[in-house]
Scaffold this motif. Sequence first.
Motif, PDB file in Angstrom:
ATOM      1  N   LEU A 100      64.886  40.035  71.251  1.00 34.12           N
ATOM      2  CA  LEU A 100      65.799  39.838  70.131  1.00 34.12           C
ATOM      3  C   LEU A 100      66.799  38.724  70.397  1.00 34.12           C
ATOM      4  CD1 LEU A 100      66.218  43.570  69.212  1.00 34.12           C
ATOM      5  CD2 LEU A 100      65.508  41.775  67.618  1.00 34.12           C
ATOM      6  N   LYS A 101      67.150  38.036  69.317  1.00 31.84           N
ATOM      7  CA  LYS A 101      68.065  36.900  69.380  1.00 31.84           C
ATOM      8  C   LYS A 101      69.264  37.169  68.466  1.00 31.84           C
ATOM      9  CE  LYS A 101      64.088  33.773  69.714  1.00 31.84           C
ATOM     10  NZ  LYS A 101      63.416  32.584  69.100  1.00 31.84           N
ATOM     11  N   PRO A 102      70.393  36.543  68.744  1.00 28.52           N
ATOM     12  CA  PRO A 102      71.546  36.742  67.855  1.00 28.52           C
ATOM     13  C   PRO A 102      71.225  36.418  66.393  1.00 28.52           C
ATOM     14  CG  PRO A 102      72.252  35.704  69.888  1.00 28.52           C
ATOM     15  CD  PRO A 102      70.750  35.764  69.946  1.00 28.52           C
ATOM     16  N   GLU A 103      70.342  35.469  66.157  1.00 25.32           N
ATOM     17  CA  GLU A 103      69.991  35.118  64.779  1.00 25.32           C
ATOM     18  C   GLU A 103      69.137  36.171  64.089  1.00 25.32           C
ATOM     19  OE1 GLU A 103      69.623  33.225  67.530  1.00 25.32           O
ATOM     20  OE2 GLU A 103      67.757  32.041  67.434  1.00 25.32           O
ATOM     21  N   ASP A 104      68.704  37.187  64.808  1.00 27.72           N
ATOM     22  CA  ASP A 104      67.998  38.314  64.188  1.00 27.72           C
ATOM     23  C   ASP A 104      68.973  39.310  63.555  1.00 27.72           C
ATOM     24  OD1 ASP A 104      65.725  38.323  66.966  1.00 27.72           O
ATOM     25  OD2 ASP A 104      65.395  37.465  64.971  1.00 27.72           O
ATOM     26  N   THR A 105      70.259  39.113  63.786  1.00 29.23           N
ATOM     27  CA  THR A 105      71.269  40.007  63.226  1.00 29.23           C
ATOM     28  C   THR A 105      71.190  40.012  61.703  1.00 29.23           C
ATOM     29  OG1 THR A 105      72.776  39.759  65.087  1.00 29.23           O
ATOM     30  CG2 THR A 105      73.753  40.394  62.979  1.00 29.23           C
ATOM     31  N   ALA A 106      71.028  41.203  61.139  1.00 30.03           N
ATOM     32  CA  ALA A 106      70.856  41.330  59.685  1.00 30.03           C
ATOM     33  C   ALA A 106      70.738  42.804  59.339  1.00 30.03           C
ATOM     34  CB  ALA A 106      69.598  40.598  59.225  1.00 30.03           C
ATOM     35  N   VAL A 107      70.777  43.072  58.043  1.00 27.18           N
ATOM     36  CA  VAL A 107      70.370  44.380  57.551  1.00 27.18           C
ATOM     37  C   VAL A 107      68.870  44.295  57.270  1.00 27.18           C
ATOM     38  CG1 VAL A 107      70.622  46.106  55.739  1.00 27.18           C
ATOM     39  CG2 VAL A 107      72.627  44.820  56.552  1.00 27.18           C
ATOM     40  N   TYR A 108      68.132  45.259  57.790  1.00 28.27           N
ATOM     41  CA  TYR A 108      66.680  45.265  57.637  1.00 28.27           C
ATOM     42  C   TYR A 108      66.284  46.329  56.622  1.00 28.27           C
ATOM     43  CZ  TYR A 108      66.060  41.994  61.415  1.00 28.27           C
ATOM     44  OH  TYR A 108      66.089  40.850  62.184  1.00 28.27           O
ATOM     45  N   TYR A 109      65.452  45.907  55.677  1.00 33.10           N
ATOM     46  CA  TYR A 109      65.014  46.775  54.589  1.00 33.10           C
ATOM     47  C   TYR A 109      63.512  46.991  54.651  1.00 33.10           C
ATOM     48  CZ  TYR A 109      69.516  45.527  52.487  1.00 33.10           C
ATOM     49  OH  TYR A 109      70.849  45.346  52.241  1.00 33.10           O
ATOM     50  N   CYS A 110      63.125  48.193  54.356  1.00 31.84           N
ATOM     51  CA  CYS A 110      61.721  48.558  54.210  1.00 31.84           C
ATOM     52  C   CYS A 110      61.389  48.568  52.718  1.00 31.84           C
ATOM     53  CB  CYS A 110      61.522  49.942  54.821  1.00 31.84           C
ATOM     54  SG  CYS A 110      59.942  50.701  54.528  1.00 31.84           S
ATOM     55  N   ALA A 111      60.168  48.181  52.363  1.00 33.10           N
ATOM     56  CA  ALA A 111      59.776  48.156  50.966  1.00 33.10           C
ATOM     57  C   ALA A 111      58.310  48.525  50.820  1.00 33.10           C
ATOM     58  CB  ALA A 111      60.036  46.775  50.374  1.00 33.10           C
ATOM     59  N   ALA A 112      57.979  49.117  49.675  1.00 34.41           N
ATOM     60  CA  ALA A 112      56.604  49.551  49.396  1.00 34.41           C
ATOM     61  C   ALA A 112      56.075  48.853  48.146  1.00 34.41           C
ATOM     62  CB  ALA A 112      56.547  51.065  49.205  1.00 34.41           C
ATOM     63  N   ASN A 113      54.803  48.530  48.210  1.00 35.98           N
ATOM     64  CA  ASN A 113      54.132  47.762  47.149  1.00 35.98           C
ATOM     65  C   ASN A 113      52.745  48.364  46.959  1.00 35.98           C
ATOM     66  OD1 ASN A 113      52.421  45.864  45.944  1.00 35.98           O
ATOM     67  ND2 ASN A 113      53.239  44.152  47.063  1.00 35.98           N
TER      68      ASN A 113
END
Length: 127
Positions: free
Chosen positions: A86-99
């Motif tokens: 992992l890198k500092p630029e991976d910092t984020a809110v991560y969302y799961c989605a279904a299709n």
Amino acid sequence: QVQLVESGGGLVQAGGSLRLSCAASGLTFSGNTMGWFCQAPGKEREFVAAISGPGDSTYYADAVKGRFTISRDKAKNTVYLQMNSLKPEDTAVYYCAANFRVYGDYASRLQTNYDYWGQGTQVTISS
């Protein structure tokens, strides 16, 4: 009622690992497309990875290819995102989605193709 619940986020140092989980209820995995997206502060939400079709084909954004792995357990109705190096630029809110409507590489990357979304889980990488 379809519900996607993400878990596994947290604070880790650069170079570390996290595994995100997305538990689905109210629907059954049947080779549909499941995706992970992320939104960093001040940026648009963007595609991270997807798993699609009865053969579980996988697709990744260039920024995470070779570091992240998406998988799913159909018996548990759960999709995972293993995040390594992992890198500092991976910092984020991560969302799961279904299709349930489209499949394949290009279609899996488009947020507008996803019908259901989770609330997100925060991932913070310190340098």
